[in-house]
Motif scaffolding. Structure first.
Motif, short mmCIF file in Angstrom:
data_model
loop_
_atom_site.label_atom_id
_atom_site.label_comp_id
_atom_site.label_asym_id
_atom_site.label_seq_id
_atom_site.Cartn_x
_atom_site.Cartn_y
_atom_site.Cartn_z
N LEU A 15 0.82 -1.20 0.00
CA LEU A 15 0.00 0.00 0.00
C LEU A 15 0.86 1.26 0.00
O LEU A 15 1.87 1.35 0.70
CB LEU A 15 -0.91 0.04 1.24
N LEU A 16 0.41 2.24 -0.80
CA LEU A 16 1.00 3.57 -0.75
C LEU A 16 0.10 4.43 0.12
O LEU A 16 -1.10 4.56 -0.14
CB LEU A 16 1.11 4.15 -2.15
N THR A 17 0.67 5.00 1.17
CA THR A 17 -0.12 5.77 2.13
C THR A 17 0.03 7.27 1.95
O THR A 17 -0.78 8.04 2.47
CB THR A 17 0.27 5.39 3.57
N ALA A 18 1.05 7.71 1.21
CA ALA A 18 1.25 9.14 0.93
C ALA A 18 2.31 9.26 -0.15
O ALA A 18 3.17 8.39 -0.29
CB ALA A 18 1.69 9.89 2.20
N PHE A 19 2.25 10.33 -0.93
CA PHE A 19 3.25 10.54 -1.96
C PHE A 19 4.63 10.69 -1.34
O PHE A 19 4.80 11.35 -0.31
CB PHE A 19 2.93 11.79 -2.77
N GLY A 20 5.62 10.06 -1.96
CA GLY A 20 6.99 10.19 -1.50
C GLY A 20 7.38 9.23 -0.40
O GLY A 20 8.56 9.16 -0.05
N LYS A 21 6.45 8.48 0.15
CA LYS A 21 6.74 7.54 1.22
C LYS A 21 6.99 6.15 0.65
O LYS A 21 6.48 5.79 -0.42
CB LYS A 21 5.59 7.47 2.22
N GLN A 26 1.41 -5.12 3.86
CA GLN A 26 0.45 -5.63 4.84
C GLN A 26 0.16 -7.09 4.51
O GLN A 26 -0.04 -7.44 3.35
CB GLN A 26 -0.83 -4.81 4.84
N TYR A 27 0.12 -7.92 5.57
CA TYR A 27 -0.07 -9.34 5.37
C TYR A 27 -1.50 -9.80 5.71
O TYR A 27 -1.82 -10.97 5.53
CB TYR A 27 0.94 -10.13 6.22
N ASP A 28 -2.32 -8.87 6.16
CA ASP A 28 -3.70 -9.24 6.51
C ASP A 28 -4.70 -8.27 5.89
O ASP A 28 -5.72 -7.94 6.49
CB ASP A 28 -3.87 -9.28 8.03
N TYR A 29 -4.39 -7.82 4.67
CA TYR A 29 -5.28 -6.88 3.98
C TYR A 29 -6.50 -7.65 3.48
O TYR A 29 -6.38 -8.76 2.94
CB TYR A 29 -4.54 -6.24 2.81
N PRO A 30 -7.70 -7.09 3.63
CA PRO A 30 -8.91 -7.84 3.25
C PRO A 30 -8.96 -8.15 1.75
O PRO A 30 -8.64 -7.30 0.91
CB PRO A 30 -10.04 -6.89 3.65
#
Length: 359
Positions: A15-21, A26-30
């Protein structure tokens, strides 16, 4: 084909949570619930995902659209359809158990003028995998059955996955390059993910290829896959002069820019022969604009073509050339946990060929 498959409740996803990060694993994503699929959708269990330079542009916030965070990136994927949305009928190309590909264009209206004329990627209602809808950096992805791509039986998934964006992009770019058999085409960025595929598609179309890039490893690969001539831009004292001389002393008939370098675009205007065509497919830095003299473009009667992605038919044609052994992807197999390392290699220009994530 079987109509029932076991679908877990959770999956591994990036997952990308913010630009530049950095991207977070994640191992338990639905896993999307089948009951939540809308008509015309299917659920695909992915085996592999490609990593594209556009994914890096997205991660760095260099595209215009603003996605909803967090989201799953990636827009090249191949896997098996494990479920159809309730009430959705299977098609010849999309059924449970069928191996299919996911490309950047995830969905489009199919009704507007652009869709009707084969320009679905430009549809104002389009959805883009890994940007405006969750993409292929996960074990499961939702897809529109009208936009999944059938994968030829004799093509390995890892060999085919990069065709769904990189291969498709350069194949379509060559189709609109106004070239014919025996013409010269110059490919800056030839040793990269797009470039090494562009060489092979160009050769399959009967074109003569001059590859531009840097480094011994990229030179070796470019010549092995069919480039007739090579220029190392770091070793050349005058790239424009060297290109003109290499292409019969008159310059090439076309330039397909697969390097995210503004200089590559400006140089092309200078070395193209009269009536030549500049095909723009690589995204240069956001602040870059063409700086070439308009008088030169007019005086040489040049054509400048922008080409974004390709439609379903283009994808089928591009994969057919892979199935017929005309095109082969050079790739390294990676784990999803290595995604940030791959991005760094893309940013530094160190990645040769493509990186393919295997789940």
């Amino acid at each position: 084909m079987t109509k029932t498959m076991i679908i877990p409740a959770t999956q591994k996803a990036a997952l990308l949570t913010a630009f530049g990060k950095d991207i977070e694993i994640q191992y338990d994503y639905p896993v999307p619930a089948v009951a939540d699929l809308t008509p015309g959708q299917c659920l695909v269990r992915l085996d592999v995902s490609g990593v594209c330079h556009s994914d890096l542009h997205i991660q760095r916030g260099e595209f215009r659209a603003i996605p909803t965070f967090p989201f799953i990136g990636g827009h090249e994927g191949i896997g098996t359809i494990v479920a159809l949305s309730p009430g959705t009928q299977a098609t010849l190309l999309a059924d449970i158990g069928r191996r299919v590909g996911i490309k950047w264009l995830a969905d489009a209206c199919t009704k507007c003028e652009l869709c009707r004329t084969g320009y679905e990627p430009l549809c104002t209602s389009s959805k883009l995998s890994g940007y405006t809808t969750n993409g292929t950096f996960s074990e499961y992805v939702v897809a529109a059955i009208n936009h999944v791509v059938p994968i030829p039986d004799n093509v390995d998934s890892k060999a085919a996955v990069s065709i769904l964006c990189a291969g498709l992009t350069v194949y379509k770019g060559l189709k609109v390059s106004n070239t014919k058999v025996g013409n010269w085409v110059v490919i800056p960025g030839a040793g990269g993910g797009l470039g090494h595929l562009a060489i092979q598609y160009a050769v399959a179309m009967g074109l003569r290829v001059l590859a531009i890039d840097t480094g011994a490893e990229k030179k070796r690969m470019c010549l092995e896959v069919g480039a007739e001539k090579w220029i190392d831009f770091r070793e050349s004292a005058d790239v424009v002069k060297d290109v003109v001389e290499a292409c019969d002393g008159r310059g090439p008939h076309a330039a397909l820019i697969t390097s995210p370098s503004g200089i590559a675009y400006d140089n092309a205007i200078m070395y193209l022969r009269p009536t030549g065509t500049l095909v723009c497919v690589a995204m240069a830095s956001p602040e870059y604009s063409l700086r070439s003299p308009v008088g030169l473009i007019i005086g040489k009667s040049l054509t400048i073509v922008g080409s974004v992605l390709g439609n379903l038919q283009d994808a089928i044609e591009a994969l057919d050339l892979v199935a017929r052994k005309k095109v082969k992807t050079h790739f390294s197999t990676r784990k999803l946990e290595e995604i940030n390392d791959v991005f760094q290699e893309l940013h530094s220009g160190q990645l040769v060929g493509r990186a393919v994530i295997q789940f």
